[in-house]
Design an enzyme around this catalytic site. Sequence first.
Site, PDB file in Angstrom:
ATOM      1  N   ASN A 168      -3.731  21.606   5.817  1.00  0.00           N
ATOM      2  CA  ASN A 168      -4.561  20.442   6.129  1.00  0.00           C
ATOM      3  C   ASN A 168      -4.148  19.820   7.460  1.00  0.00           C
ATOM      4  OD1 ASN A 168      -4.806  17.236   5.804  1.00  0.00           O
ATOM      5  ND2 ASN A 168      -6.541  18.251   4.880  1.00  0.00           N
ATOM      6  N   SER A 175      -6.876   5.281   5.505  1.00  0.00           N
ATOM      7  CA  SER A 175      -6.912   4.623   4.188  1.00  0.00           C
ATOM      8  C   SER A 175      -7.197   3.135   4.365  1.00  0.00           C
ATOM      9  CB  SER A 175      -5.575   4.762   3.471  1.00  0.00           C
ATOM     10  OG  SER A 175      -5.566   5.896   2.657  1.00  0.00           O
ATOM     11  N   LYS A 227       5.875   2.418   8.037  1.00  0.00           N
ATOM     12  CA  LYS A 227       4.640   3.019   8.549  1.00  0.00           C
ATOM     13  C   LYS A 227       3.557   1.970   8.777  1.00  0.00           C
ATOM     14  CE  LYS A 227       3.919   7.763   7.098  1.00  0.00           C
ATOM     15  NZ  LYS A 227       3.024   8.687   6.401  1.00  0.00           N
ATOM     16  N   THR A 276      -4.850  12.907   9.107  1.00  0.00           N
ATOM     17  CA  THR A 276      -3.436  13.099   9.431  1.00  0.00           C
ATOM     18  C   THR A 276      -3.280  14.012  10.656  1.00  0.00           C
ATOM     19  OG1 THR A 276      -2.886  12.743   7.128  1.00  0.00           O
ATOM     20  CG2 THR A 276      -1.187  13.736   8.483  1.00  0.00           C
ATOM     21  N   LYS A 284       4.664   2.090  -3.413  1.00  0.00           N
ATOM     22  CA  LYS A 284       4.638   3.503  -3.828  1.00  0.00           C
ATOM     23  C   LYS A 284       4.680   3.553  -5.344  1.00  0.00           C
ATOM     24  CE  LYS A 284       4.594   7.599  -1.870  1.00  0.00           C
ATOM     25  NZ  LYS A 284       3.989   7.947  -0.578  1.00  0.00           N
ATOM     26  N   LYS A 337       0.842  -1.206   0.000  1.00  0.00           N
ATOM     27  CA  LYS A 337       0.000   0.000   0.000  1.00  0.00           C
ATOM     28  C   LYS A 337       0.861   1.233   0.000  1.00  0.00           C
ATOM     29  CE  LYS A 337      -4.047   2.099   1.440  1.00  0.00           C
ATOM     30  NZ  LYS A 337      -3.916   2.768   0.144  1.00  0.00           N
TER      31      LYS A 337
HETATM   32  N1  LIG Z   1      -2.129  16.149   4.262  1.00  0.00           N
HETATM   33  C1  LIG Z   1      -1.750  14.929   4.614  1.00  0.00           C
HETATM   34  O1  LIG Z   1      -2.574  14.013   4.746  1.00  0.00           O
HETATM   35  C2  LIG Z   1      -0.304  14.627   4.893  1.00  0.00           C
HETATM   36  C3  LIG Z   1       0.061  13.301   5.112  1.00  0.00           C
HETATM   37  C4  LIG Z   1       1.387  13.001   5.411  1.00  0.00           C
HETATM   38  C5  LIG Z   1       2.314  14.039   5.471  1.00  0.00           C
HETATM   39  N2  LIG Z   1       1.931  15.330   5.229  1.00  0.00           N
HETATM   40  C6  LIG Z   1       2.959  16.372   5.327  1.00  0.00           C
HETATM   41  O2  LIG Z   1       2.554  17.411   6.198  1.00  0.00           O
HETATM   42  C7  LIG Z   1       3.065  18.663   5.742  1.00  0.00           C
HETATM   43  C8  LIG Z   1       1.924  19.648   5.566  1.00  0.00           C
HETATM   44  O3  LIG Z   1       0.972  19.076   4.660  1.00  0.00           O
HETATM   45  P1  LIG Z   1      -0.456  19.749   4.435  1.00  0.00           P
HETATM   46  O4  LIG Z   1      -1.263  18.721   3.724  1.00  0.00           O
HETATM   47  O5  LIG Z   1      -0.968  20.343   5.712  1.00  0.00           O
HETATM   48  O6  LIG Z   1      -0.075  20.900   3.424  1.00  0.00           O
HETATM   49  P2  LIG Z   1      -0.857  22.248   3.122  1.00  0.00           P
HETATM   50  O7  LIG Z   1      -0.365  22.719   1.820  1.00  0.00           O
HETATM   51  O8  LIG Z   1      -2.325  22.068   3.345  1.00  0.00           O
HETATM   52  O9  LIG Z   1      -0.356  23.251   4.289  1.00  0.00           O
HETATM   53  C9  LIG Z   1       0.979  23.632   4.441  1.00  0.00           C
HETATM   54  C10 LIG Z   1       1.029  24.791   5.433  1.00  0.00           C
HETATM   55  O10 LIG Z   1       2.380  25.127   5.664  1.00  0.00           O
HETATM   56  C11 LIG Z   1       2.545  26.528   5.495  1.00  0.00           C
HETATM   57  N3  LIG Z   1       3.914  26.848   5.104  1.00  0.00           N
HETATM   58  C12 LIG Z   1       4.502  26.751   3.882  1.00  0.00           C
HETATM   59  N4  LIG Z   1       5.767  27.198   3.935  1.00  0.00           N
HETATM   60  C13 LIG Z   1       5.978  27.569   5.211  1.00  0.00           C
HETATM   61  C14 LIG Z   1       7.078  28.123   5.900  1.00  0.00           C
HETATM   62  N5  LIG Z   1       8.229  28.413   5.262  1.00  0.00           N
HETATM   63  N6  LIG Z   1       6.959  28.364   7.219  1.00  0.00           N
HETATM   64  C15 LIG Z   1       5.803  28.092   7.866  1.00  0.00           C
HETATM   65  N7  LIG Z   1       4.718  27.586   7.273  1.00  0.00           N
HETATM   66  C16 LIG Z   1       4.810  27.343   5.964  1.00  0.00           C
HETATM   67  C17 LIG Z   1       1.536  26.905   4.457  1.00  0.00           C
HETATM   68  O11 LIG Z   1       1.254  28.300   4.467  1.00  0.00           O
HETATM   69  C18 LIG Z   1       0.349  26.060   4.932  1.00  0.00           C
HETATM   70  O12 LIG Z   1      -0.307  26.680   6.001  1.00  0.00           O
HETATM   71  C19 LIG Z   1       3.877  18.324   4.488  1.00  0.00           C
HETATM   72  O13 LIG Z   1       5.207  18.052   4.891  1.00  0.00           O
HETATM   73  C20 LIG Z   1       3.237  17.035   4.010  1.00  0.00           C
HETATM   74  O14 LIG Z   1       4.134  16.256   3.227  1.00  0.00           O
HETATM   75  C21 LIG Z   1       0.643  15.633   4.947  1.00  0.00           C
END
Ligand SMILES: NC(=O)c1ccc[n+]([C@@H]2O[C@H](COP(=O)([O-])OP(=O)(O)OC[C@H]3O[C@@H](n4cnc5c(N)ncnc54)[C@H](O)[C@@H]3O)[C@@H](O)[C@H]2O)c1
Length: 417
Positions: free
Chosen positions: A222, A350, A95, A191, A107, A71
């Site tokens: 998110n 998931s 994970k 998440t 992946k 997965k």
């Molecule tokens: N969404 C998921 O389900 C998920 C799952 C696993 C990992 N992640 C990881 O979590 C992290 C965030 O994902 P997300 O889905 O919330 O993304 P997103 O795009 O919804 O939000 C990212 C946030 O970070 C902020 N940001 C960007 N650059 C920045 C900086 N220099 N300083 C401070 N804040 C900053 C943005 O303004 C935004 O508020 C990423 O590393 C992503 O790979 C997300």
Amino acid sequence: MADSSLNPFLRAQQAFKEAVETLGLEPAVYEILKQPLRSFEVAVPFIRDDGTLQVFNGYRVQHNDALGPTKGGLRFHSSVTMDEVKALAMWMSVKCALLGLPYGGGKGGIACDVDQLSESEIERLSREYIRAVSLVIGPDKDIPAPDVSTNPQIMAWMVDEYSRIRGENTFGLITGKPIVIGGSAGRVEATGRGLVFATKQLAKELGIDFAKSRIAIQGFGNVGSVAAEISYDMGASVVAVSDKDGGLYNPAGINIPDLLEYKRINRRLQGYPHAEPISNSELLELPVDILFPAALENQITADNAPNIRARIVGEGANGPTTPEADRILFDKGIMVIPDVLGNSGGVTVSYFEWVQNQTRFYWSEDEVNQRLEEYMSRAMAQMHTMHERFGVTLRKAAYLVAVERIAQAMRYRGWLK
Ligand SMILES: NC(=O)c1ccc[n+]([C@@H]2O[C@H](COP(=O)([O-])OP(=O)(O)OC[C@H]3O[C@@H](n4cnc5c(N)ncnc54)[C@H](O)[C@@H]3O)[C@@H](O)[C@H]2O)c1
């Protein structure tokens, strides 16, 4: 000789090697885990809107399926390479095994720039990718999901294409689908919610009352905004949040529902009247109990790690702490919940989506959230036990829990003799 610090595949291999050695397992475990069982590279031809044919490189990697079907997500990005996909599949094995999911790691992706493609081109490309890998994926073989630049709509086209090929609706092929075609309640928030559940469990083990804790959160997307809202709902005091344009600080705590409403209306955090502006670097060094880096990689470095005052750092983002910073925080007694656990709420829900698809019985959001808490808390507790047993960081402990579980499955299945 290749520099193992730069190549993600070599780095993943090294982490498995260390885990096998620390656990004192037979060398055969590493011999099997050091590369994926199957790696596919496929040509993905599709018709552009102007009628010309273009061919992109597609990948699907199945690292290890001792615990169950593989997965992992599918990313559409110009930087996708076989080595990157292999490393990410190995990381998914960790994970899934850590969370106790009946899955191995997989992946995939396509090396392409989605910004150069129209919506109908993305649809044709997605369908062609599924045709190219249809023989090697499936609900009991390998189950993709969204990742960088892929989303529920793309998952919907893919499940539709696979269902057409099979001549039957096969919703369990892929997760992260829209709810109306088999997606799960609670998937979008999973998440951020999972991060809070894992942190709450660790806080309990450290004698910190999560409901009375003070929290700073970097990133308000998110992951960060959901973690903020749920922490607030649990009674914690979220004293600082930030996005790419800077942060907000109120030592008395920020009213998160009010801030979310402000952001909905103004489309930004800046200017919120009930908190002071603060920079992203200042936020990381605040006197709080819990820090959630939930934005970008490499935010906590050797430069600022000595100044971190949180007792727990819960990684929502992927790779927010550099290896040097990790060592500094460990020496300071600061517990870092590694990203492999911190952001694994998504893959856990998931799994719940797939279970609901396979049983055709759909759960309420409350049921999803309750089970998510069970899975996150259990994994956190097991990782913490490993950390205490071997005196290693929680990040290394995560690999120990996962490798021990995969090795056990391989031993029972007779793969190690
Ligand atoms: N969404 C998921 O389900 C998920 C799952 C696993 C990992 N992640 C990881 O979590 C992290 C965030 O994902 P997300 O889905 O919330 O993304 P997103 O795009 O919804 O939000 C990212 C946030 O970070 C902020 N940001 C960007 N650059 C920045 C900086 N220099 N300083 C401070 N804040 C900053 C943005 O303004 C935004 O508020 C990423 O590393 C992503 O790979 C997300």
